[in-house]
Design an enzyme around this catalytic site. Sequence first.
Site, PDB file in Angstrom:
ATOM      1  N   ASP A  29       0.743  -1.099  -0.010  1.00  0.00           N
ATOM      2  CA  ASP A  29       0.032  -0.090  -0.128  1.00  0.00           C
ATOM      3  C   ASP A  29       1.018   1.418   0.206  1.00  0.00           C
ATOM      4  O   ASP A  29       1.803   1.517   0.676  1.00  0.00           O
ATOM      5  CB  ASP A  29      -0.807  -0.062   1.327  1.00  0.00           C
ATOM      6  CG  ASP A  29      -1.871   0.994   1.256  1.00  0.00           C
ATOM      7  OD1 ASP A  29      -3.183   0.621   1.261  1.00  0.00           O
ATOM      8  OD2 ASP A  29      -1.868   2.195   1.017  1.00  0.00           O
ATOM      9  N   GLU A  89     -12.290   3.431  -1.245  1.00  0.00           N
ATOM     10  CA  GLU A  89     -11.600   4.443  -2.113  1.00  0.00           C
ATOM     11  C   GLU A  89     -11.432   3.674  -3.582  1.00  0.00           C
ATOM     12  O   GLU A  89     -11.734   4.226  -4.468  1.00  0.00           O
ATOM     13  CB  GLU A  89     -10.233   4.631  -1.483  1.00  0.00           C
ATOM     14  CG  GLU A  89      -9.579   5.796  -2.092  1.00  0.00           C
ATOM     15  CD  GLU A  89      -7.937   5.894  -1.602  1.00  0.00           C
ATOM     16  OE1 GLU A  89      -7.064   6.041  -2.342  1.00  0.00           O
ATOM     17  OE2 GLU A  89      -7.879   5.738  -0.255  1.00  0.00           O
ATOM     18  N   HIS A  94      -9.744  -5.861  -2.837  1.00  0.00           N
ATOM     19  CA  HIS A  94      -8.659  -5.833  -2.300  1.00  0.00           C
ATOM     20  C   HIS A  94      -8.952  -6.254  -0.709  1.00  0.00           C
ATOM     21  O   HIS A  94      -9.647  -5.824   0.002  1.00  0.00           O
ATOM     22  CB  HIS A  94      -7.693  -4.745  -2.711  1.00  0.00           C
ATOM     23  CG  HIS A  94      -8.373  -3.430  -2.092  1.00  0.00           C
ATOM     24  ND1 HIS A  94      -9.416  -2.875  -2.808  1.00  0.00           N
ATOM     25  CD2 HIS A  94      -8.210  -2.672  -1.086  1.00  0.00           C
ATOM     26  CE1 HIS A  94      -9.830  -1.390  -2.192  1.00  0.00           C
ATOM     27  NE2 HIS A  94      -9.090  -1.571  -1.240  1.00  0.00           N
ATOM     28  N   HIS A  96      -6.465  -5.928   2.710  1.00  0.00           N
ATOM     29  CA  HIS A  96      -5.576  -5.219   3.345  1.00  0.00           C
ATOM     30  C   HIS A  96      -4.934  -6.324   4.242  1.00  0.00           C
ATOM     31  O   HIS A  96      -5.734  -6.858   5.046  1.00  0.00           O
ATOM     32  CB  HIS A  96      -5.922  -4.032   4.220  1.00  0.00           C
ATOM     33  CG  HIS A  96      -6.460  -2.888   3.457  1.00  0.00           C
ATOM     34  ND1 HIS A  96      -5.734  -1.744   3.190  1.00  0.00           N
ATOM     35  CD2 HIS A  96      -7.705  -2.819   2.965  1.00  0.00           C
ATOM     36  CE1 HIS A  96      -6.601  -0.892   2.637  1.00  0.00           C
ATOM     37  NE2 HIS A  96      -7.669  -1.495   2.328  1.00  0.00           N
TER      38      HIS A  96
HETATM   39  P1  AMP Z   1      -9.824   1.232   0.265  1.00  0.00           P
HETATM   40  O1  AMP Z   1     -10.306   1.347  -1.005  1.00  0.00           O
HETATM   41  O2  AMP Z   1     -10.657   2.030   1.352  1.00  0.00           O
HETATM   42  O3  AMP Z   1      -9.673  -0.201   0.882  1.00  0.00           O
HETATM   43  O4  AMP Z   1      -8.553   1.963   0.189  1.00  0.00           O
HETATM   44  C1  AMP Z   1      -7.612   1.721  -0.652  1.00  0.00           C
HETATM   45  C2  AMP Z   1      -6.372   1.666  -0.127  1.00  0.00           C
HETATM   46  O5  AMP Z   1      -5.388   1.642  -1.770  1.00  0.00           O
HETATM   47  C3  AMP Z   1      -5.506   2.825   0.424  1.00  0.00           C
HETATM   48  O6  AMP Z   1      -4.904   2.150   1.487  1.00  0.00           O
HETATM   49  C4  AMP Z   1      -4.442   3.284  -0.491  1.00  0.00           C
HETATM   50  O7  AMP Z   1      -3.517   3.943   0.175  1.00  0.00           O
HETATM   51  C5  AMP Z   1      -4.083   2.478  -1.438  1.00  0.00           C
HETATM   52  N1  AMP Z   1      -3.607   2.895  -2.780  1.00  0.00           N
HETATM   53  C6  AMP Z   1      -4.413   3.589  -3.758  1.00  0.00           C
HETATM   54  N2  AMP Z   1      -3.956   3.908  -4.852  1.00  0.00           N
HETATM   55  C7  AMP Z   1      -2.507   3.042  -4.574  1.00  0.00           C
HETATM   56  C8  AMP Z   1      -1.422   2.681  -5.541  1.00  0.00           C
HETATM   57  N3  AMP Z   1      -1.416   3.334  -6.667  1.00  0.00           N
HETATM   58  N4  AMP Z   1      -0.249   1.845  -5.043  1.00  0.00           N
HETATM   59  C9  AMP Z   1      -0.783   1.298  -3.779  1.00  0.00           C
HETATM   60  N5  AMP Z   1      -1.686   1.497  -2.935  1.00  0.00           N
HETATM   61  C10 AMP Z   1      -2.642   2.380  -3.136  1.00  0.00           C
END
Ligand code: AMP
Length: 134
Positions: A29, A89, A94, A96
């Site tokens: 991340d 987001e 995905h 975590h």
């Molecule tokens: P969520 O969709 O709420 O689970 O959050 C999306 C996660 O993806 C967040 O923790 C971001 O920091 C991460 N994220 C977003 N864009 C990228 C990227 N290009 N590379 C790595 N992590 C990402």
Amino acid sequence: MATIFTRIAKGEIPSYKVAEDDDFYAFLDINPLTEGHTLVIPKNTEADYIFDLDEHTYEGLTKFAAKVAKAIKKAVPCKRVGVAVLGMEVPHTHIHLIPLQSESDMDFKKERVKMSEADFAKTANEILRNFELL
Ligand code: AMP
């Protein structure tokens, strides 16, 4: 249009890869809660919500994530590897995986850890090395 995570899995957008097979991809991340915070994604479906995945993909994803978590535990000093699914987001399923020293490390509202490119690369390589040994 492809999601950002599909583009990452295809290598069109750079990422710090920690594990991969034909169907799944894991990478750091970019805004980590702790060092080693990893995201695990299916490569061949853009289903937004984990519980909408077909059974085969769901089972494969969780099995792959368990293996990645074992590699993280070996590579990054931690008590446990926490698991979370938010998807607030990015609309591409995905998981975590978050190395934990305490419960508060799982607080998604807390300040994120600052890591240099060299730190990201070193952590990713160490997890990948352990993943390949499993
Ligand atoms: P969520 O969709 O709420 O689970 O959050 C999306 C996660 O993806 C967040 O923790 C971001 O920091 C991460 N994220 C977003 N864009 C990228 C990227 N290009 N590379 C790595 N992590 C990402």
